[in-house]
Design an enzyme around this catalytic site. Structure first.
Site, PDB file in Angstrom:
ATOM      1  N   SER A   1       0.864  -1.186   0.000  1.00 14.76           N
ATOM      2  CA  SER A   1       0.000   0.000   0.000  1.00 14.76           C
ATOM      3  C   SER A   1       0.891   1.223   0.000  1.00 14.76           C
ATOM      4  O   SER A   1       2.077   1.150   0.360  1.00 14.76           O
ATOM      5  CB  SER A   1      -0.873   0.002   1.260  1.00 14.76           C
ATOM      6  OG  SER A   1      -1.519   1.251   1.456  1.00 14.76           O
TER       7      SER A   1
ATOM      8  N   TYR B   1      -2.604  -1.205  10.337  1.00 11.62           N
ATOM      9  CA  TYR B   1      -2.515  -1.310   8.883  1.00 11.62           C
ATOM     10  C   TYR B   1      -1.167  -0.800   8.384  1.00 11.62           C
ATOM     11  O   TYR B   1      -0.498  -1.450   7.573  1.00 11.62           O
ATOM     12  CB  TYR B   1      -3.656  -0.512   8.246  1.00 11.62           C
ATOM     13  CG  TYR B   1      -3.793  -0.700   6.754  1.00 11.62           C
ATOM     14  CD1 TYR B   1      -4.494  -1.785   6.232  1.00 11.62           C
ATOM     15  CD2 TYR B   1      -3.238   0.213   5.867  1.00 11.62           C
ATOM     16  CE1 TYR B   1      -4.632  -1.957   4.861  1.00 11.62           C
ATOM     17  CE2 TYR B   1      -3.361   0.052   4.492  1.00 11.62           C
ATOM     18  CZ  TYR B   1      -4.064  -1.036   4.000  1.00 11.62           C
ATOM     19  OH  TYR B   1      -4.186  -1.215   2.639  1.00 11.62           O
TER      20      TYR B   1
END
Length: 257
Positions: free
Chosen positions: A139, A152
């Protein structure tokens, strides 16, 4: 770029980014193994549809990516695994002092540890076959950070680190490992959030997309699942033989800031 004869295993692939990647790999000729934690008739039907559409072998295998033994079993049940795409992931937003410990554990397990387990199981298979590709879907948050996303961000940074280690351990072999770092991607999940966000801010759709959802994405355009799938196809091709241990950002300029 043909991947005919190769088998790709894509975790978390019965919807969203994972499904888009599976479709593009199948379009390039790869046989595909879809995966998620459910075991519904529609999961198996989805694989059957992809197989028929692209003329490849497509299967669905249930495996819970929060459990290491099931991650490893997924590779074993797949039979062959020339291309491994570690895509499965979940998200939770909260301040560190309020972040539920169970959510932290689940995000680390699914977003990071699953990639370790599948890779550990897949490398011997790839070595036996004499070729392999490990593609980790990280990401923009694997390269930068945002508040309230501690688990995350930590997991995705870990994925980038795992990618580099895997690449170094396979550097003298015909096996590569790279990470793709998407920014915001237009998936059904994101699409479903737009009406509520419009109501919350009293904005029209275009304004919500540009000023809220894509605030940090300079292109002001979503990446698409097809673009991410195409990047996977490239990394799996012979054109990427000497690309290993790196990240490819598909983020509209987010990490250039």
């Amino acid at each position: 770029m043909t991947l005919r004869g190769k088998t790709a295993v894509i975790t978390g692939s019965n919807s969203g980014i994972g499904l888009g990647i599976a479709r593009e790999l199948a379009k390039a000729g790869a046989n595909v193994v879809l995966n998620s934690f459910t075991d519904r008739d529609e999961d198996h039907a989805l694989a059957e549809e992809i197989g028929k559409e692209f003329g490849v072998t497509a299967r669905y295998i249930k495996a819970d990516m929060s459990k290491g033994d099931e991650c490893r079993a997924l590779i074993e049940k797949s039979g062959s695994c020339d291309i491994l795409v570690n895509n499965a992931g979940i998200q939770h937003v909260a301040g560190i002092d309020e972040f539920p410990a169970a959510k932290w554990d689940a995000i680390i397990a699914i977003n990071l540890s699953s990639s370790f387990h599948t890779t550990a199981a897949a490398l011997p298979v790839m070595r036996k076959a004499g070729w392999g590709r490990v593609i980790n879907i990280a990401s923009a948050h694997g390269l930068t950070a945002s508040p309230y996303k501690s688990a995350y961000v930590a997991a995705k940074h870990g994925v980038v680190g795992l990618t580099k280690v895997t690449a170094l351990e396979t550097a003298e072999e015909p096996i590569t490992c790279n990470a793709i770092c998407p920014g915001y991607v237009l998936t059904p999940l994101v699409e479903a959030q737009i009406p509520d966000t419009m109501e919350k801010y009293g904005m029209d759709r275009d304004t919500v997309i540009r000023e809220v959802l894509l605030e940090r994405q300079p292109s002001k355009q979503f990446a698409t699942v097809e673009e991410l799938g195409g990047t996977c196809v490239f990394l799996a091709s012979s054109a990427a033989n000497q690309i290993t241990g790196t990240t490819i950002s598909v983020d509209g300029g987010w990490t250039a800031l």
